[in-house]
Design an enzyme around this catalytic site. Sequence first.
Site, mmCIF file in Angstrom:
data_model
loop_
_atom_site.group_PDB
_atom_site.id
_atom_site.type_symbol
_atom_site.label_atom_id
_atom_site.label_comp_id
_atom_site.label_asym_id
_atom_site.label_seq_id
_atom_site.Cartn_x
_atom_site.Cartn_y
_atom_site.Cartn_z
ATOM 1 N N SER A 126 0.844 -1.191 0.000
ATOM 2 C CA SER A 126 0.000 0.000 0.000
ATOM 3 C C SER A 126 0.879 1.241 0.000
ATOM 4 O O SER A 126 2.087 1.153 0.188
ATOM 5 C CB SER A 126 -0.944 -0.013 1.208
ATOM 6 N N CYS A 127 0.237 2.380 -0.212
ATOM 7 C CA CYS A 127 0.919 3.665 -0.326
ATOM 8 C C CYS A 127 1.897 3.846 0.837
ATOM 9 O O CYS A 127 1.530 3.551 1.969
ATOM 10 C CB CYS A 127 -0.136 4.769 -0.323
ATOM 11 N N PRO A 128 3.100 4.296 0.609
ATOM 12 C CA PRO A 128 3.639 4.786 -0.670
ATOM 13 C C PRO A 128 4.474 3.750 -1.418
ATOM 14 O O PRO A 128 5.146 4.095 -2.382
ATOM 15 C CB PRO A 128 4.533 5.943 -0.223
ATOM 16 N N ASP A 131 -3.597 -2.135 -4.683
ATOM 17 C CA ASP A 131 -4.041 -0.959 -3.937
ATOM 18 C C ASP A 131 -4.806 -0.022 -4.872
ATOM 19 O O ASP A 131 -4.225 0.501 -5.818
ATOM 20 C CB ASP A 131 -2.812 -0.243 -3.347
#
Length: 81
Positions: A17-19, A44
């Site tokens: 997931s981010c980043p 994601d």
Amino acid sequence: MSVNFDITETLDVKGASCPMPVVKTKSAVDDLDEGDVLEVVATDPGSMSDLDGWASGTDGVEMLDQVEGDDVYKHYVRKTE
């Protein structure tokens, strides 16, 4: 879906997931030659906007296409310089 460009390399960031998708994409693009195309496969949903924003704000890369599939998002980034 038909991809009308040659994919040089595929980066699998499923589960990240981010980043991390952006971080790993940047790292992978750095290793490519000019004109090469990186396919990024992510799970994601935020990667759609994250990678698009990264590509538009980054010199030397171009977002060619983004494809939303069943729980999988594919991004095609070309290194332009």
